[in-house]
Design a protein around this motif. Sequence first.
Motif, PDB file in Angstrom:
ATOM      1  N   ARG A  20      34.396  37.859  58.942  1.00 37.72           N
ATOM      2  CA  ARG A  20      34.659  36.614  59.662  1.00 37.72           C
ATOM      3  C   ARG A  20      33.408  35.757  59.764  1.00 37.72           C
ATOM      4  O   ARG A  20      33.467  34.541  59.693  1.00 37.72           O
ATOM      5  N   LYS A  21      32.244  36.421  59.961  1.00 40.07           N
ATOM      6  CA  LYS A  21      31.002  35.665  60.119  1.00 40.07           C
ATOM      7  C   LYS A  21      30.523  35.068  58.803  1.00 40.07           C
ATOM      8  O   LYS A  21      29.914  34.020  58.761  1.00 40.07           O
ATOM      9  N   SER A  22      30.760  35.771  57.695  1.00 38.07           N
ATOM     10  CA  SER A  22      30.223  35.327  56.406  1.00 38.07           C
ATOM     11  C   SER A  22      31.333  35.317  55.378  1.00 38.07           C
ATOM     12  O   SER A  22      31.598  36.305  54.719  1.00 38.07           O
ATOM     13  N   GLY A  23      32.014  34.194  55.253  1.00 37.17           N
ATOM     14  CA  GLY A  23      33.166  34.100  54.354  1.00 37.17           C
ATOM     15  C   GLY A  23      32.796  33.466  53.039  1.00 37.17           C
ATOM     16  O   GLY A  23      31.635  33.207  52.753  1.00 37.17           O
ATOM     17  N   TYR A  24      33.823  33.224  52.229  1.00 33.73           N
ATOM     18  CA  TYR A  24      33.624  32.566  50.954  1.00 33.73           C
ATOM     19  C   TYR A  24      33.041  31.177  51.141  1.00 33.73           C
ATOM     20  O   TYR A  24      33.242  30.534  52.160  1.00 33.73           O
ATOM     21  N   ARG A  25      32.397  30.708  50.135  1.00 32.42           N
ATOM     22  CA  ARG A  25      32.060  29.303  50.051  1.00 32.42           C
ATOM     23  C   ARG A  25      32.841  28.692  48.910  1.00 32.42           C
ATOM     24  O   ARG A  25      32.972  29.290  47.880  1.00 32.42           O
ATOM     25  N   ARG A  26      33.292  27.546  49.084  1.00 29.31           N
ATOM     26  CA  ARG A  26      34.158  26.705  48.285  1.00 29.31           C
ATOM     27  C   ARG A  26      34.663  27.294  46.971  1.00 29.31           C
ATOM     28  O   ARG A  26      34.064  28.143  46.350  1.00 29.31           O
ATOM     29  N   GLU A  27      35.806  26.816  46.570  1.00 29.38           N
ATOM     30  CA  GLU A  27      36.288  27.019  45.218  1.00 29.38           C
ATOM     31  C   GLU A  27      36.159  25.685  44.512  1.00 29.38           C
ATOM     32  O   GLU A  27      36.126  24.635  45.138  1.00 29.38           O
ATOM     33  N   LYS A  28      36.065  25.713  43.207  1.00 24.27           N
ATOM     34  CA  LYS A  28      35.902  24.483  42.433  1.00 24.27           C
ATOM     35  C   LYS A  28      37.244  24.093  41.844  1.00 24.27           C
ATOM     36  O   LYS A  28      37.768  24.772  40.985  1.00 24.27           O
ATOM     37  N   ASN A  32      43.653  24.334  35.831  1.00 26.76           N
ATOM     38  CA  ASN A  32      44.373  23.684  36.926  1.00 26.76           C
ATOM     39  C   ASN A  32      45.509  24.570  37.449  1.00 26.76           C
ATOM     40  O   ASN A  32      45.756  24.638  38.653  1.00 26.76           O
ATOM     41  N   LEU A  33      46.195  25.237  36.535  1.00 24.79           N
ATOM     42  CA  LEU A  33      47.247  26.155  36.947  1.00 24.79           C
ATOM     43  C   LEU A  33      46.661  27.266  37.814  1.00 24.79           C
ATOM     44  O   LEU A  33      47.246  27.652  38.839  1.00 24.79           O
ATOM     45  N   GLY A  34      45.495  27.758  37.427  1.00 25.49           N
ATOM     46  CA  GLY A  34      44.833  28.800  38.214  1.00 25.49           C
ATOM     47  C   GLY A  34      44.512  28.346  39.625  1.00 25.49           C
ATOM     48  O   GLY A  34      44.699  29.095  40.591  1.00 25.49           O
ATOM     49  N   THR A  35      44.053  27.095  39.771  1.00 21.74           N
ATOM     50  CA  THR A  35      43.722  26.600  41.114  1.00 21.74           C
ATOM     51  C   THR A  35      44.977  26.474  41.973  1.00 21.74           C
ATOM     52  O   THR A  35      44.949  26.760  43.173  1.00 21.74           O
ATOM     53  N   ALA A  36      46.096  26.043  41.381  1.00 21.77           N
ATOM     54  CA  ALA A  36      47.345  25.930  42.141  1.00 21.77           C
ATOM     55  C   ALA A  36      47.832  27.317  42.568  1.00 21.77           C
ATOM     56  O   ALA A  36      48.261  27.511  43.715  1.00 21.77           O
ATOM     57  N   LEU A  37      47.772  28.277  41.660  1.00 21.60           N
ATOM     58  CA  LEU A  37      48.170  29.644  41.996  1.00 21.60           C
ATOM     59  C   LEU A  37      47.291  30.210  43.103  1.00 21.60           C
ATOM     60  O   LEU A  37      47.771  30.896  44.015  1.00 21.60           O
ATOM     61  N   ARG A  92      44.299  36.048  36.261  1.00 23.90           N
ATOM     62  CA  ARG A  92      44.716  36.121  34.851  1.00 23.90           C
ATOM     63  C   ARG A  92      44.666  34.738  34.199  1.00 23.90           C
ATOM     64  O   ARG A  92      44.268  34.602  33.038  1.00 23.90           O
ATOM     65  N   THR A  93      45.062  33.712  34.949  1.00 30.40           N
ATOM     66  CA  THR A  93      45.085  32.357  34.396  1.00 30.40           C
ATOM     67  C   THR A  93      43.675  31.831  34.171  1.00 30.40           C
ATOM     68  O   THR A  93      43.407  31.165  33.165  1.00 30.40           O
ATOM     69  N   PHE A  94      42.752  32.118  35.089  1.00 31.17           N
ATOM     70  CA  PHE A  94      41.361  31.719  34.880  1.00 31.17           C
ATOM     71  C   PHE A  94      40.767  32.437  33.662  1.00 31.17           C
ATOM     72  O   PHE A  94      39.971  31.863  32.917  1.00 31.17           O
ATOM     73  N   GLN A  95      41.165  33.692  33.461  1.00 28.95           N
ATOM     74  CA  GLN A  95      40.684  34.420  32.279  1.00 28.95           C
ATOM     75  C   GLN A  95      41.215  33.778  30.998  1.00 28.95           C
ATOM     76  O   GLN A  95      40.490  33.696  29.993  1.00 28.95           O
ATOM     77  N   THR A  96      42.472  33.310  31.040  1.00 28.41           N
ATOM     78  CA  THR A  96      43.021  32.602  29.882  1.00 28.41           C
ATOM     79  C   THR A  96      42.261  31.307  29.647  1.00 28.41           C
ATOM     80  O   THR A  96      41.922  30.959  28.512  1.00 28.41           O
ATOM     81  N   SER A  97      41.972  30.576  30.727  1.00 28.32           N
ATOM     82  CA  SER A  97      41.200  29.334  30.612  1.00 28.32           C
ATOM     83  C   SER A  97      39.840  29.609  29.997  1.00 28.32           C
ATOM     84  O   SER A  97      39.351  28.849  29.157  1.00 28.32           O
ATOM     85  N   LEU A  98      39.233  30.726  30.399  1.00 25.23           N
ATOM     86  CA  LEU A  98      37.917  31.090  29.882  1.00 25.23           C
ATOM     87  C   LEU A  98      37.966  31.346  28.379  1.00 25.23           C
ATOM     88  O   LEU A  98      37.100  30.896  27.621  1.00 25.23           O
ATOM     89  N   SER A  99      39.005  32.048  27.930  1.00 26.37           N
ATOM     90  CA  SER A  99      39.120  32.338  26.502  1.00 26.37           C
ATOM     91  C   SER A  99      39.422  31.064  25.711  1.00 26.37           C
ATOM     92  O   SER A  99      38.893  30.859  24.618  1.00 26.37           O
ATOM     93  N   ARG A 100      40.273  30.179  26.254  1.00 31.22           N
ATOM     94  CA  ARG A 100      40.566  28.918  25.574  1.00 31.22           C
ATOM     95  C   ARG A 100      39.334  28.010  25.554  1.00 31.22           C
ATOM     96  O   ARG A 100      39.102  27.285  24.594  1.00 31.22           O
TER      97      ARG A 100
END
Length: 208
Positions: free
Chosen positions: A198-206, A60-65, A76-84
């Motif tokens: 611009r034509k092909s951007g990211y698709r959603r974050e979870k 959750n901290l990673g999504t806010a950042l 870095r926070t998502f990597q910490t979440s992954l290890s935890r």
Amino acid sequence: MLCCSLITVLVTVLIGWIDGWSRTMKVGNAAYGRGNYDEAQAAFQQATLDQPDNSVGHYNLGTALYRLGKFREAARTFQTSLSRHSEQSAKQIESILNRSSILYNLGNAQFKVGDLTGAIASYKQTLRLDPQDADAQHNLALALQHLRQQEDLAQQSSSSTAPKTEPNNIGRAEALRLLERFSENENRLRRKLLQQQRKSGYRREKDW
């Protein structure tokens, strides 16, 4: 466009799980839902201090950042979440947070900071866990495309600036014309890359 669809789900799942931690998470989720990502970051940061081994708080901290544009910190926070996550009981977290979601958002954050190689690896791991994830497929293709374009641009630049092996006694005016032509070609490639972005951007974050 990256969407946020999971944050309210986390609230309903976690209320009452761990009293103090749950209250802090509830505050963070409410702030996140209002779009107050600074307040959400502060709450989720406290949650990671209260429960440092809990992967959901770090996620959750990673999504806010990420929402605050702090992509390097988010990665870095998502990597910490992954290890935890790997350290927690699978049964404890299976209904709350899945590993593919962490990897997917990690890939997005890596993409944002220009770590295309890392992003590609994260998206590939996401697809190993969830081969039907169309958004991960899309973002993987996009990252691969950008990496190829960067490599092509670097190759063209190096070949254009390589020293000549045969004698070449061009004058100053001709040298300036060649330099101008090279700059035009390089700018054209950059414009093409920006148009494709611009034509092909990211698709959603979870988000949780």
